[in-house]
Design a protein around this motif. Structure first.
Motif, short mmCIF file in Angstrom:
data_model
loop_
_atom_site.label_atom_id
_atom_site.label_comp_id
_atom_site.label_asym_id
_atom_site.label_seq_id
_atom_site.Cartn_x
_atom_site.Cartn_y
_atom_site.Cartn_z
N LEU A 56 0.82 -1.21 -0.13
CA LEU A 56 0.04 0.00 0.04
C LEU A 56 0.92 1.27 0.01
CD1 LEU A 56 -2.96 1.36 0.43
CD2 LEU A 56 -2.61 1.25 2.73
N PHE A 57 1.84 1.08 0.84
CA PHE A 57 2.91 2.24 0.96
C PHE A 57 3.63 2.72 -0.30
CE2 PHE A 57 2.68 1.65 5.85
CZ PHE A 57 1.52 2.09 5.98
N ALA A 58 4.04 1.58 -0.98
CA ALA A 58 4.54 1.67 -2.04
C ALA A 58 4.09 2.19 -3.26
CB ALA A 58 5.34 0.21 -2.60
N CYS A 59 2.64 1.95 -3.45
CA CYS A 59 1.73 2.40 -4.46
C CYS A 59 1.43 3.79 -4.12
CB CYS A 59 0.55 1.51 -4.49
SG CYS A 59 0.91 -0.21 -5.02
N GLU A 85 8.17 3.87 17.07
CA GLU A 85 9.25 3.61 17.96
C GLU A 85 9.40 2.45 18.66
OE1 GLU A 85 10.59 7.56 19.90
OE2 GLU A 85 8.62 8.00 19.36
N GLY A 86 9.11 1.22 17.93
CA GLY A 86 9.15 -0.15 18.40
C GLY A 86 8.21 -0.86 17.43
N GLY A 87 8.69 -2.13 17.56
CA GLY A 87 8.01 -3.15 16.75
C GLY A 87 8.77 -3.56 15.65
N ALA A 88 8.14 -3.96 14.52
CA ALA A 88 8.61 -4.28 13.36
C ALA A 88 9.01 -3.32 12.46
CB ALA A 88 8.04 -5.52 12.53
N ARG A 89 10.21 -3.42 11.50
CA ARG A 89 10.24 -2.44 10.63
C ARG A 89 9.38 -2.63 9.32
NH1 ARG A 89 16.45 -0.43 8.36
NH2 ARG A 89 15.76 1.40 9.78
N ILE A 90 8.82 -1.17 8.81
CA ILE A 90 7.82 -1.29 7.69
C ILE A 90 8.58 -0.63 6.77
CG2 ILE A 90 5.71 -0.65 7.00
CD1 ILE A 90 4.84 -1.13 10.17
N ASN A 91 8.82 -1.23 5.44
CA ASN A 91 9.52 -0.43 4.52
C ASN A 91 8.57 0.57 3.94
OD1 ASN A 91 12.04 -2.17 4.56
ND2 ASN A 91 10.84 -3.72 3.55
N PHE A 92 9.07 1.43 3.14
CA PHE A 92 8.41 2.43 2.39
C PHE A 92 7.78 3.54 3.55
CE2 PHE A 92 8.31 -1.39 -0.25
CZ PHE A 92 8.91 -0.57 -1.34
N THR A 93 8.29 3.56 4.67
CA THR A 93 7.99 4.34 5.72
C THR A 93 9.41 5.33 6.17
OG1 THR A 93 8.04 3.12 7.65
CG2 THR A 93 5.98 3.15 6.39
N LYS A 94 9.05 6.51 6.69
CA LYS A 94 10.17 7.30 7.44
C LYS A 94 10.29 7.02 8.87
CE LYS A 94 9.79 10.66 3.55
NZ LYS A 94 9.38 11.87 3.37
N GLU A 95 11.11 6.28 9.43
CA GLU A 95 11.23 6.20 10.70
C GLU A 95 11.63 7.48 11.46
OE1 GLU A 95 13.79 2.71 11.62
OE2 GLU A 95 12.20 1.51 10.97
N ILE A 96 10.91 7.83 12.38
CA ILE A 96 10.95 9.18 13.10
C ILE A 96 10.43 9.30 14.45
CG2 ILE A 96 9.20 10.23 12.03
CD1 ILE A 96 10.73 13.00 11.70
N SER A 97 11.00 9.83 15.53
CA SER A 97 10.32 9.92 16.81
C SER A 97 9.12 10.74 16.75
CB SER A 97 11.27 10.54 17.95
OG SER A 97 11.42 11.81 17.77
N PHE A 98 8.18 10.29 17.53
CA PHE A 98 6.69 10.89 17.51
C PHE A 98 7.02 12.31 17.78
CE2 PHE A 98 2.22 10.94 19.54
CZ PHE A 98 1.69 11.20 18.37
N LYS A 99 7.66 12.73 18.73
CA LYS A 99 7.96 14.19 19.29
C LYS A 99 8.59 14.80 18.10
CE LYS A 99 10.86 16.57 22.91
NZ LYS A 99 11.59 17.38 21.91
N ASN A 100 9.62 14.28 17.20
CA ASN A 100 10.24 14.97 16.35
C ASN A 100 9.02 15.39 15.02
OD1 ASN A 100 12.53 15.55 17.44
ND2 ASN A 100 13.71 13.66 16.25
N VAL A 101 8.28 14.49 14.86
CA VAL A 101 7.50 14.64 13.67
C VAL A 101 6.38 15.56 14.14
CG1 VAL A 101 5.83 12.79 13.94
CG2 VAL A 101 6.03 13.31 12.05
N CYS A 102 5.87 15.41 15.35
CA CYS A 102 4.82 16.44 15.90
C CYS A 102 5.50 17.85 15.72
CB CYS A 102 4.39 16.06 17.36
SG CYS A 102 3.30 14.42 17.60
#
Length: 603
Positions: free
Chosen positions: A421-424, A435-452
């Motif tokens: 879905l994300f790739a499309c 900030e935990g769990g499995a890595r999900i490709n086609f996403t940008k990993e970032i802290s919730f604090k920073n993105v907010c």
């Protein structure tokens, strides 16, 4: 137009990204491979892909011998294109994996395969593409490929590839086998869930038509705000709640039903709550909750009818999936969306449909935490599912990429579907702030604090309450729907009669204790093919409710294909397999028929 230009234009239709990559390479690089006067390709060390024309014929014969009666084949290496072109007359599809862009360029200059590319007869795939696994999954999900995936076998197109691309061949083979396993596993021959959801969809139609139409939601709110937060109930959610509460007025919150009570306990009010459960245990997520005020509860059209009835007096919209099963009734005001197979997928596609450009993900662990918890603190049932924890688990790459983490096989399937879905939708920013769990490709990993802090600056708008259709309009649509359902009833009866007649004929043929002549078996095969053609062109039977049983048809026939190369023996095995399939097909078709009768009787 020269050969290369024609091929590239056709490749843009079947694989636009690969065509673009080829053109970019030509503008920026020089070729190290060369072509001699006989149109054979060699590398900088004068190593030929084929020593002579005879080698092409030898490889063609070897591939044909190993794929007799196969509907499609998989080949690593395009070489000079001649082998692939010659074989294209023998198969419905040829998948060609080629990681060397230069060889693709030369082959596309040498031989015209433009028609084959345009019609998906030859499918070129680049194993180095970032979304290669997603592309493979997409093709493997097509019905005509899925049916015969158990025949998967990867051939090399020349000794050159075997000698110099052995690692690449192994890698591609591994990805294809893994992807095929997922596709085959998801195509359940029992059709239990699709037939159940079909029955529930029919039951929900009157309620759906009396509630808020999905298109009214889109008309009012699409593209009115940029940022959404999708909240799932993974074990990492608890640590994100303080920030979510602080920023809740600066982003639209999409909440999976399982996370609803967790948010409300913290006085966080979601804007959308999603549910698509086919069982009614999800009612517990909505019991004893305070007034949701302006929150809209989004239900998939096949959500369990008890859940629908429990929520019908609230602010509810039932949404039709973008599948033939639902689209063929032309209830366009109430669709369409890819709700997926798990509730957070529904949240993401809803956010996409509403035009959000930034989608922040929290609680999307899709894995167990270090304590073995499967869900967040406060989850209605329990934080830890012990039964799941000790069965069907595997290790996957963790968030951040620096270790492995334990997940469940079903969650891993969900992750793969999310990546597709994300790739499309790469024009949208998917920020994984779990900030935990499995890595999900086609996403940008970032802290919730920073993105907010980076994205959430302005207040989200408020909207007027949406209204359902008028009773007059709703009544007309209900009448139109049931008229279509009566047509389906007649179609189903006709198919049941035809399938029963064919099965009886095959029973009679196979009961004879004689050696049946080849010509007779060929005629029986033609009759079966005619019936298959009827099924293939019938919108009622091809609406995906019976997808699993058609996959089973391919599996049974694949067994016949593998068992023998002798034509008479193959046709006899094919007929026997088809008779076995008809027995199960009739059973599933009759289940669908009974659902129609039940819906018409409760009208």
């Amino acid at each position: 137009m020269d050969i290369f230009a024609k091929n590239i234009e056709s490749l843009k239709i079947s694989n636009y990204n690969l065509a673009s990559k080829i053109l970019t390479f030509l503008n920026q690089s020089k070729l190290s491979f060369r072509v001699d006067e006989n149109l054979n390709i060699y590398d900088s060390r004068k190593r030929y892909l084929y020593e002579n024309k005879e080698q092409i014929n030898q490889f063609a014969s070897s591939i044909l011998d190993g794929s007799k009666n196969y509907p499609f084949i998989f080949i690593y290496g395009i070489a000079n294109g001649e082998l692939v072109k010659n074989l294209s007359f023998k198969f419905k599809h040829i998948f060609v994996f080629e990681s060397e862009i230069e060889l693709l360029i030369l082959a596309l200059n040498i031989i015209d395969i433009s028609e084959e590319l345009k019609n998906y007869k030859i499918i070129l795939l680049d194993p180095n593409a970032l979304d290669f696994e997603i592309q493979v999954a997409m093709f493997f999900d097509h019905q005509d490929i899925l049916e015969y995936l158990s025949l998967y076998k990867l051939f090399a197109s020349s000794l050159y590839y075997k000698d110099f691309f052995s690692n690449e061949i192994l890698k591609v083979n591994e990805i294809c086998i893994k992807t095929a396993d997922v596709a085959i596993r998801n195509a359940d021959r029992t059709c239990y869930l699709p037939l159940l959801t079909y029955k529930q969809f029919l039951c929900n139609i009157p309620t759906m038509l009396e509630n808020i139409p999905f298109q009214r939601l889109l008309n009012q709110r699409k593209n009115t705000f940029d940022t959404a937060i999708v909240v799932s109930a993974g074990p990492s959610l608890a640590k994100q709640l303080p920030l979510l509460k602080k920023y809740q007025n600066k982003a639209f919150i999409f909440c999976a039903d399982g996370a609803l009570s967790i948010l409300l306990k913290e006085n966080i009010k979601p804007d959308y709550v999603t549910n698509l459960d086919f069982s009614d245990w999800a009612i517990n997520f909505f019991k004893n909750i305070p007034n949701l005020n302006d929150a809209l509860i989004m239900l998939e059209c096949a959500t369990h009818p008890n859940v629908v009835q429990f929520l019908k007096d609230k602010n509810v919209s039932l949404v039709l999936r973008n599948k033939n099963l639902y689209m063929r009734y032309n209830l366009n005001d109430f669709g369409y969306i890819d709700t997926g197979t798990h509730v957070s997928h529904f949240s993401y596609t809803l956010a996409l449909a509403l035009g959000f450009k930034n989608i922040i993900m929290i609680g999307q662990d899709l894995a167990y935490d270090e304590k073995g918890n499967s869900h967040s603190n406060g989850y209605y049932y329990t934080e830890k599912s012990k039964e799941e924890y000790f069965s069907d688990t595997l290790e996957v790459e963790a968030y951040g990429g620096n270790k492995q983490i334990k997940t469940h096989i079903f969650w891993n399937d969900y992750r793969i579907k999310l990546e597709y879905l994300f790739a499309c939708n790469q024009e949208v920013n998917f920020y994984n702030a779990t900030e935990g769990g499995a890595r999900i490709n086609f996403t940008k990993e970032i802290s919730f604090k920073n993105v907010c802090e980076n994205l959430l600056h302005k207040e989200k708008p408020k909207f007027e309450n949406l209204k359902p259709l008028t009773k007059n309009r709703s009544s007309k649509l209900i009448a139109k729907f049931f008229a279509k359902l009566k047509q389906d009833k007649q179609t189903c009866e006709n198919l049941l009669n035809d399938a029963k007649a064919l099965k009886e004929a095959l029973d009679n043929i196979l009961s004879k204790d004689i050696i049946l002549p080849l010509e007779f078996l060929q005629n029986v095969h033609k009759n079966i093919s005619s019936f298959n053609e009827i099924l293939a062109n019938n919108e009622f039977v091809q609406d995906e409710a019976l997808r699993g049983i058609f996959a089973y048809r391919g599996y049974l026939i694949s067994c016949a294909i593998r068992d023998t190369n002798d034509e008479r023996e193959y046709l006899f095995a094919y007929i026997k397999a088809y008779k076995e399939w008809l027995k199960e097909f009739l059973e599933k078709l009759n289940t669908k028929y009974e659902s129609i009768l039940e819906a018409l009787n409760t009208k």
